[in-house]
Write a protein that holds these residues in place. Structure first.
Motif, PDB file in Angstrom:
ATOM      1  N   ALA A  61       0.810  -1.215   0.000  1.00  0.00           N
ATOM      2  CA  ALA A  61       0.000   0.000   0.000  1.00  0.00           C
ATOM      3  C   ALA A  61       0.843   1.264   0.000  1.00  0.00           C
ATOM      4  N   CYS A  62       1.875   1.320   0.890  1.00  0.00           N
ATOM      5  CA  CYS A  62       2.655   2.554   1.017  1.00  0.00           C
ATOM      6  C   CYS A  62       4.127   2.371   0.690  1.00  0.00           C
ATOM      7  N   GLY A  63       4.569   1.131   0.518  1.00  0.00           N
ATOM      8  CA  GLY A  63       5.972   0.880   0.229  1.00  0.00           C
ATOM      9  C   GLY A  63       6.852   0.824   1.459  1.00  0.00           C
ATOM     10  N   GLY A  64       6.245   0.993   2.614  1.00  0.00           N
ATOM     11  CA  GLY A  64       6.998   0.937   3.865  1.00  0.00           C
ATOM     12  C   GLY A  64       7.293  -0.486   4.295  1.00  0.00           C
ATOM     13  N   GLU A  65       7.677  -0.647   5.556  1.00  0.00           N
ATOM     14  CA  GLU A  65       8.036  -1.955   6.080  1.00  0.00           C
ATOM     15  C   GLU A  65       6.868  -2.560   6.841  1.00  0.00           C
ATOM     16  N   ALA A  66       6.445  -3.736   6.415  1.00  0.00           N
ATOM     17  CA  ALA A  66       5.396  -4.476   7.122  1.00  0.00           C
ATOM     18  C   ALA A  66       6.060  -5.618   7.885  1.00  0.00           C
ATOM     19  N   ARG A  67       5.790  -5.710   9.176  1.00  0.00           N
ATOM     20  CA  ARG A  67       6.441  -6.709  10.019  1.00  0.00           C
ATOM     21  C   ARG A  67       5.517  -7.892  10.290  1.00  0.00           C
ATOM     22  N   ARG A  68       6.136  -9.034  10.463  1.00  0.00           N
ATOM     23  CA  ARG A  68       5.391 -10.264  10.707  1.00  0.00           C
ATOM     24  C   ARG A  68       4.589 -10.134  12.000  1.00  0.00           C
ATOM     25  N   LEU A  69       3.283 -10.438  11.903  1.00  0.00           N
ATOM     26  CA  LEU A  69       2.394 -10.225  13.049  1.00  0.00           C
ATOM     27  C   LEU A  69       1.926 -11.531  13.672  1.00  0.00           C
ATOM     28  N   ARG A  70       1.235 -12.336  12.876  1.00  0.00           N
ATOM     29  CA  ARG A  70       0.680 -13.585  13.408  1.00  0.00           C
ATOM     30  C   ARG A  70       0.288 -14.494  12.257  1.00  0.00           C
ATOM     31  N   GLN A  71      -0.011 -15.747  12.591  1.00  0.00           N
ATOM     32  CA  GLN A  71      -0.536 -16.674  11.601  1.00  0.00           C
ATOM     33  C   GLN A  71      -2.062 -16.621  11.617  1.00  0.00           C
ATOM     34  N   ARG A  72      -2.636 -16.635  10.434  1.00  0.00           N
ATOM     35  CA  ARG A  72      -4.095 -16.569  10.329  1.00  0.00           C
ATOM     36  C   ARG A  72      -4.568 -17.662   9.384  1.00  0.00           C
ATOM     37  N   GLU A  73      -5.665 -18.318   9.777  1.00  0.00           N
ATOM     38  CA  GLU A  73      -6.211 -19.397   8.941  1.00  0.00           C
ATOM     39  C   GLU A  73      -6.956 -18.834   7.741  1.00  0.00           C
ATOM     40  N   CYS A  74      -6.897 -19.569   6.658  1.00  0.00           N
ATOM     41  CA  CYS A  74      -7.723 -19.253   5.492  1.00  0.00           C
ATOM     42  C   CYS A  74      -8.182 -20.553   4.860  1.00  0.00           C
ATOM     43  N   TYR A  75      -9.247 -20.469   4.101  1.00  0.00           N
ATOM     44  CA  TYR A  75      -9.779 -21.631   3.395  1.00  0.00           C
ATOM     45  C   TYR A  75      -9.542 -21.424   1.903  1.00  0.00           C
ATOM     46  N   ILE A  76      -8.944 -22.420   1.281  1.00  0.00           N
ATOM     47  CA  ILE A  76      -8.563 -22.309  -0.125  1.00  0.00           C
ATOM     48  C   ILE A  76      -9.306 -23.348  -0.945  1.00  0.00           C
ATOM     49  N   GLU A  77      -9.920 -22.893  -2.018  1.00  0.00           N
ATOM     50  CA  GLU A  77     -10.625 -23.786  -2.936  1.00  0.00           C
ATOM     51  C   GLU A  77      -9.605 -24.379  -3.899  1.00  0.00           C
ATOM     52  N   THR A  78      -9.485 -25.715  -3.883  1.00  0.00           N
ATOM     53  CA  THR A  78      -8.572 -26.402  -4.790  1.00  0.00           C
ATOM     54  C   THR A  78      -9.366 -27.346  -5.686  1.00  0.00           C
ATOM     55  N   LEU A  79      -8.708 -27.912  -6.673  1.00  0.00           N
ATOM     56  CA  LEU A  79      -9.383 -28.863  -7.561  1.00  0.00           C
ATOM     57  C   LEU A  79      -9.757 -30.150  -6.833  1.00  0.00           C
ATOM     58  N   CYS A  80      -9.176 -30.373  -5.660  1.00  0.00           N
ATOM     59  CA  CYS A  80      -9.495 -31.567  -4.874  1.00  0.00           C
ATOM     60  C   CYS A  80     -10.461 -31.274  -3.736  1.00  0.00           C
ATOM     61  N   GLY A  81     -10.852 -30.012  -3.572  1.00  0.00           N
ATOM     62  CA  GLY A  81     -11.745 -29.630  -2.489  1.00  0.00           C
ATOM     63  C   GLY A  81     -11.152 -28.501  -1.667  1.00  0.00           C
ATOM     64  N   VAL A  82     -11.868 -28.110  -0.616  1.00  0.00           N
ATOM     65  CA  VAL A  82     -11.441 -26.991   0.221  1.00  0.00           C
ATOM     66  C   VAL A  82     -10.423 -27.468   1.250  1.00  0.00           C
ATOM     67  N   ILE A  83      -9.336 -26.716   1.389  1.00  0.00           N
ATOM     68  CA  ILE A  83      -8.329 -27.021   2.407  1.00  0.00           C
ATOM     69  C   ILE A  83      -8.185 -25.830   3.345  1.00  0.00           C
ATOM     70  N   ARG A  84      -7.700 -26.115   4.570  1.00  0.00           N
ATOM     71  CA  ARG A  84      -7.504 -25.063   5.562  1.00  0.00           C
ATOM     72  C   ARG A  84      -6.011 -24.903   5.823  1.00  0.00           C
ATOM     73  N   VAL A  85      -5.540 -23.666   5.748  1.00  0.00           N
ATOM     74  CA  VAL A  85      -4.109 -23.387   5.875  1.00  0.00           C
ATOM     75  C   VAL A  85      -3.913 -22.173   6.778  1.00  0.00           C
TER      76      VAL A  85
END
Length: 425
Positions: A61-85
């Motif tokens: 967004a601004c070109g500045g430095e973004a620091r690692r904050l936390r892990q967050r789950e997401c659901y991804i639609e794949t050709l084999c079904g939905v996976i959680r990562v």
């Protein structure tokens, strides 16, 4: 595997075992393979997502430095079904969140693999959104028709067909043809014109008399709804990307074929100066029929007179004797009603305006094509088959997105598009 059995009952209610049908076995194996594939993908993606290359990344967004904050789950639609990562999310002082893993893995909108996105766009390019969503569901990909519409528009935004075609060279005895036309599709503001362009090389191995022969492998298309200026730029970009003027010389022979629309010839003179310009022969002939009907009427009794006049005048048209064609048109106005004479004068003006584009006998003797069948066909199979179905009302953004995906398919550039996106992810 063929001995797998299921329990059932006979007509008296006693249980017995019978072998599975081929259909049941096939469905069971397919389901098992998909589930296994889903679990493997989830394990692989999770392992890759747990890794972090650095404690900070550049903020998009601004070109500045973004620091690692936390892990967050997401659901991804794949050709084999939905996976959680679970993957790392980075936070910038400007407040923007950055998830570099999504783009590194080529995920579209952080929720779809490239394989799923590719399937979504391909089906949406061929079927209406509801049918495409049903077909996706049949293959285990659950996307609503409204989401599908939104995604294919988003993914086409800012894209150009010309980016994904490869240049070609003319063979000895061959030449380039470029053509464009317009057709109308419905919108919320009424019927609006879609402009369609195509280009191709003729086949140098054709028979001398087969003046309409094309080398189909060289056919390329571009289509959009918008003004002539924007379309002209897209049309020319496709032409240059395909090989026209690639050596920055004027030695190659380029021909422009179209109907009588002024915008076509304005674009031709702007982008293809020096090209041989040809008005489609059948289009010119149709004007002879319009002229004959103006003079003699459109009744059944008048039909033989119209046919006789057109047949006699067509000989002069083909020979390129446009002055004689105009003289024969003006002669029809003598003794006719003033309004008819005025309309006939308009038809005469049409032929005079395009006289240099109607030297058909000379064109044929030079081996040129004099018909625009390629662009007429393009209006049907690029635009009409998908965009002119019952009840469809298109926004400009929506129809241009569909036309982009359809042109990719028709141009043989589909795999090139997705390969480039995979490489840049």
């Amino acid at each position: 595997m063929s001995d797998i059995c299921v329990e059932s009952e006979d007509e008296n209610g006693y249980p017995f075992l019978r072998k599975n049908t081929t259909e049941t076995l096939e469905a069971s194996v397919d389901q098992a393979c998909r589930e296994l594939g889903r679990k493997v993908l989830e394990a692989c993606f999770s392992e890759r997502a747990a890794e972090s290359d650095s404690a900070s990344v550049a903020c998009q967004a601004c070109g500045g430095e973004a620091r690692r904050l936390r892990q967050r789950e997401c659901y991804i639609e794949t050709l084999c079904g939905v996976i959680r990562v679970s993957r790392w999310v980075y936070q910038c002082v400007c407040g923007a969140s950055v998830v570099p893993w999504d783009s590194q893995e080529g995920l579209k909108d952080g929720a779809y693999t490239l394989g799923v996105a590719k399937t979504m766009c391909r089906l949406a390019a061929r079927l209406d959104f509801r049918e495409a969503a049903e077909e996706l569901k049949h293959h285990g990909i659950r996307v609503s028709h409204t989401t599908l519409k939104d995604k294919i528009q988003r993914w086409a935004s800012g894209e150009s067909v010309s980016t994904y075609v490869d240049p070609e060279s003319l063979e000895p005895g061959s030449r380039w043809y470029v053509s464009c036309d317009g057709c109308y599709t419905a919108s919320t503001q009424g019927w609006q014109e879609v402009k369609v362009g195509c280009l191709y090389r003729d086949d140098p191995r054709r028979d001398p008399g087969a003046i309409a022969s094309t080398e189909s492998s060289s056919l390329r298309y571009v289509a959009s709804r918008g003004d002539a200026v924007n379309f002209g730029s897209q049309w020319f970009d496709l032409a240059t990307a395909s090989g026209i003027y690639q050596d920055e010389t004027d030695t190659e022979e380029v021909l422009v074929i179209g109907d009588g629309a002024a915008w076509i010839w304005n674009l031709s003179q702007e982008y293809f100066p020096g090209a041989v310009e040809i008005v489609d022969y059948m289009h010119a002939k149709s004007h002879l029929y319009e002229t004959g009907k103006l003079a003699y009427g459109e009744t059944e009794a008048a039909s033989p007179k119209v046919e006789k006049w057109v047949k006699a005048t067509e000989a002069f048209l083909y020979a390129g004797d446009i002055q004689e064609v105009v003289a024969r048109i003006r002669a029809l106005g003598i003794g006719n009603h003033a309004s008819v004479a005025e309309s006939l004068q308009t038809q005469a003006g049409y032929f005079l305006k395009h006289a240099h584009r109607m030297q058909y006998q000379r064109f044929v003797e030079n081996g040129y094509q004099i018909g625009s069948g390629g662009i007429e066909s393009a209006c049907k199979h690029v635009v009409a088959e998908r965009c002119k179905q019952a009840g469809m009302r298109w926004s400009q953004e929506g129809i241009n997105a569909i036309l982009f995906w359809r042109c990719l398919l028709k141009n043989g550039a589909w795999d090139t598009f997705w390969r480039k996106h995979a490489n840049t992810a």
